[in-house]
Design a protein around this motif. Sequence first.
Motif, PDB file in Angstrom:
ATOM      1  N   THR A  54       0.837  -1.198   0.000  1.00 59.90           N
ATOM      2  CA  THR A  54       0.000   0.000   0.000  1.00 59.90           C
ATOM      3  C   THR A  54       0.874   1.252   0.000  1.00 59.90           C
ATOM      4  N   PRO A  55       0.329   2.360  -0.502  1.00 59.32           N
ATOM      5  CA  PRO A  55       1.069   3.619  -0.403  1.00 59.32           C
ATOM      6  C   PRO A  55       1.394   3.976   1.049  1.00 59.32           C
ATOM      7  N   GLN A  56       0.488   3.623   1.980  1.00 61.52           N
ATOM      8  CA  GLN A  56       0.743   3.914   3.390  1.00 61.52           C
ATOM      9  C   GLN A  56       1.934   3.113   3.918  1.00 61.52           C
ATOM     10  N   ALA A  57       2.068   1.862   3.491  1.00 63.23           N
ATOM     11  CA  ALA A  57       3.217   1.053   3.913  1.00 63.23           C
ATOM     12  C   ALA A  57       4.518   1.661   3.393  1.00 63.23           C
ATOM     13  N   VAL A  58       4.498   2.153   2.169  1.00 63.13           N
ATOM     14  CA  VAL A  58       5.684   2.819   1.604  1.00 63.13           C
ATOM     15  C   VAL A  58       5.987   4.080   2.407  1.00 63.13           C
ATOM     16  N   ALA A  59       4.952   4.868   2.724  1.00 60.98           N
ATOM     17  CA  ALA A  59       5.136   6.086   3.521  1.00 60.98           C
ATOM     18  C   ALA A  59       5.706   5.763   4.893  1.00 60.98           C
ATOM     19  N   ASP A  60       5.182   4.719   5.538  1.00 63.23           N
ATOM     20  CA  ASP A  60       5.677   4.329   6.861  1.00 63.23           C
ATOM     21  C   ASP A  60       7.139   3.912   6.799  1.00 63.23           C
ATOM     22  N   CYS A  61       7.518   3.212   5.754  1.00 64.39           N
ATOM     23  CA  CYS A  61       8.902   2.783   5.579  1.00 64.39           C
ATOM     24  C   CYS A  61       9.826   3.995   5.421  1.00 64.39           C
ATOM     25  N   ILE A  62       9.435   4.934   4.586  1.00 58.64           N
ATOM     26  CA  ILE A  62      10.248   6.139   4.371  1.00 58.64           C
ATOM     27  C   ILE A  62      10.339   6.948   5.666  1.00 58.64           C
ATOM     28  N   THR A  63       9.227   7.094   6.386  1.00 58.44           N
ATOM     29  CA  THR A  63       9.225   7.831   7.653  1.00 58.44           C
ATOM     30  C   THR A  63      10.163   7.161   8.651  1.00 58.44           C
ATOM     31  N   ALA A  64      10.111   5.831   8.744  1.00 54.94           N
ATOM     32  CA  ALA A  64      11.008   5.099   9.644  1.00 54.94           C
ATOM     33  C   ALA A  64      12.463   5.275   9.207  1.00 54.94           C
ATOM     34  N   GLY A  65      12.702   5.283   7.902  1.00 54.18           N
ATOM     35  CA  GLY A  65      14.058   5.491   7.398  1.00 54.18           C
ATOM     36  C   GLY A  65      14.591   6.867   7.742  1.00 54.18           C
ATOM     37  N   LEU A  66      13.741   7.881   7.624  1.00 52.46           N
ATOM     38  CA  LEU A  66      14.166   9.242   7.963  1.00 52.46           C
ATOM     39  C   LEU A  66      14.460   9.364   9.456  1.00 52.46           C
ATOM     40  N   ARG A  80      13.958  -2.479   9.652  1.00 49.78           N
ATOM     41  CA  ARG A  80      12.988  -3.505   9.261  1.00 49.78           C
ATOM     42  C   ARG A  80      12.555  -3.305   7.805  1.00 49.78           C
ATOM     43  N   PRO A  81      12.455  -4.376   7.052  1.00 52.40           N
ATOM     44  CA  PRO A  81      11.986  -4.260   5.662  1.00 52.40           C
ATOM     45  C   PRO A  81      10.490  -3.999   5.606  1.00 52.40           C
ATOM     46  N   LEU A  82      10.029  -3.560   4.460  1.00 54.49           N
ATOM     47  CA  LEU A  82       8.587  -3.423   4.217  1.00 54.49           C
ATOM     48  C   LEU A  82       7.908  -4.783   4.338  1.00 54.49           C
ATOM     49  N   TYR A  93      13.336 -13.431   0.205  1.00 58.60           N
ATOM     50  CA  TYR A  93      13.144 -12.144  -0.460  1.00 58.60           C
ATOM     51  C   TYR A  93      12.716 -11.097   0.548  1.00 58.60           C
ATOM     52  N   LYS A  94      13.047  -9.835   0.243  1.00 53.82           N
ATOM     53  CA  LYS A  94      12.615  -8.700   1.055  1.00 53.82           C
ATOM     54  C   LYS A  94      12.249  -7.549   0.136  1.00 53.82           C
ATOM     55  N   ALA A  95      11.321  -6.737   0.598  1.00 50.57           N
ATOM     56  CA  ALA A  95      11.036  -5.447  -0.020  1.00 50.57           C
ATOM     57  C   ALA A  95      11.514  -4.401   0.976  1.00 50.57           C
ATOM     58  N   ARG A  96      12.209  -3.398   0.472  1.00 47.90           N
ATOM     59  CA  ARG A  96      12.802  -2.387   1.355  1.00 47.90           C
ATOM     60  C   ARG A  96      12.599  -1.005   0.754  1.00 47.90           C
ATOM     61  N   CYS A  97      12.944   0.011   1.550  1.00 48.99           N
ATOM     62  CA  CYS A  97      12.962   1.383   1.052  1.00 48.99           C
ATOM     63  C   CYS A  97      14.263   2.024   1.511  1.00 48.99           C
ATOM     64  N   GLY A  98      14.620   3.095   0.851  1.00 50.97           N
ATOM     65  CA  GLY A  98      15.810   3.844   1.225  1.00 50.97           C
ATOM     66  C   GLY A  98      15.528   5.329   1.165  1.00 50.97           C
ATOM     67  N   VAL A  99      16.231   6.078   1.990  1.00 51.54           N
ATOM     68  CA  VAL A  99      16.075   7.527   2.022  1.00 51.54           C
ATOM     69  C   VAL A  99      17.331   8.182   1.462  1.00 51.54           C
ATOM     70  N   ALA A 100      17.173   9.371   0.923  1.00 52.41           N
ATOM     71  CA  ALA A 100      18.296  10.074   0.303  1.00 52.41           C
ATOM     72  C   ALA A 100      19.382  10.350   1.335  1.00 52.41           C
ATOM     73  N   GLY A 101      20.610  10.177   0.929  1.00 56.91           N
ATOM     74  CA  GLY A 101      21.753  10.427   1.801  1.00 56.91           C
ATOM     75  C   GLY A 101      22.840   9.436   1.497  1.00 56.91           C
ATOM     76  N   ALA A 102      22.775   8.270   2.144  1.00 54.59           N
ATOM     77  CA  ALA A 102      23.757   7.216   1.902  1.00 54.59           C
ATOM     78  C   ALA A 102      23.495   6.516   0.570  1.00 54.59           C
ATOM     79  N   GLY A 103      22.368   6.773  -0.024  1.00 51.87           N
ATOM     80  CA  GLY A 103      21.974   6.220  -1.315  1.00 51.87           C
ATOM     81  C   GLY A 103      20.781   6.993  -1.835  1.00 51.87           C
ATOM     82  N   PRO A 104      20.211   6.572  -2.956  1.00 48.68           N
ATOM     83  CA  PRO A 104      19.068   7.289  -3.507  1.00 48.68           C
ATOM     84  C   PRO A 104      17.760   6.943  -2.795  1.00 48.68           C
ATOM     85  N   LEU A 105      16.797   7.835  -2.878  1.00 45.67           N
ATOM     86  CA  LEU A 105      15.452   7.638  -2.353  1.00 45.67           C
ATOM     87  C   LEU A 105      14.738   6.613  -3.226  1.00 45.67           C
TER      88      LEU A 105
END
Length: 114
Positions: A54-66, A80-82, A93-105
């Motif tokens: 869900t878009p909310q799961a992606v948002a939660d992942c990015i918020t946790a990353g920040l 924690r992965p998505l 397998y894992k689904a993950r997110c990343g935030v800008a800084g050490a790598g791309p968003l």
Amino acid sequence: MPDGWTLEAYVQPGGWVSNVFLLKYGARLGSSLTLRERRLGAEFLKLATGRRFTPQAVADCITAGLATQQRNPDVYGPDRPLSQWATPAGLPYKARCGVAGAGPLGVWAGWRQQ
């Protein structure tokens, strides 16, 4: 593909895809995703994995990353992965997110993820 986004895929011998990435290079440190971008990330992960995101799961992942990045600027995303699962062949397998800084968003999925 929207402007500023890059799709990357790692293809193994035999033609199977081991990892897929949807990345926004050049995003500013501390930036997040718009609702449209979160929807894009969720749809990308769904198409790449066959699993529901869900878009909310992606948002939660990015918020946790920040939040994690605030404590340690060298961190690329949350601990924690998505999502994580095993394929019918037993590959982890894992689904993950990343935030800008050490790598791309962005978001990605595949095996051999930390």
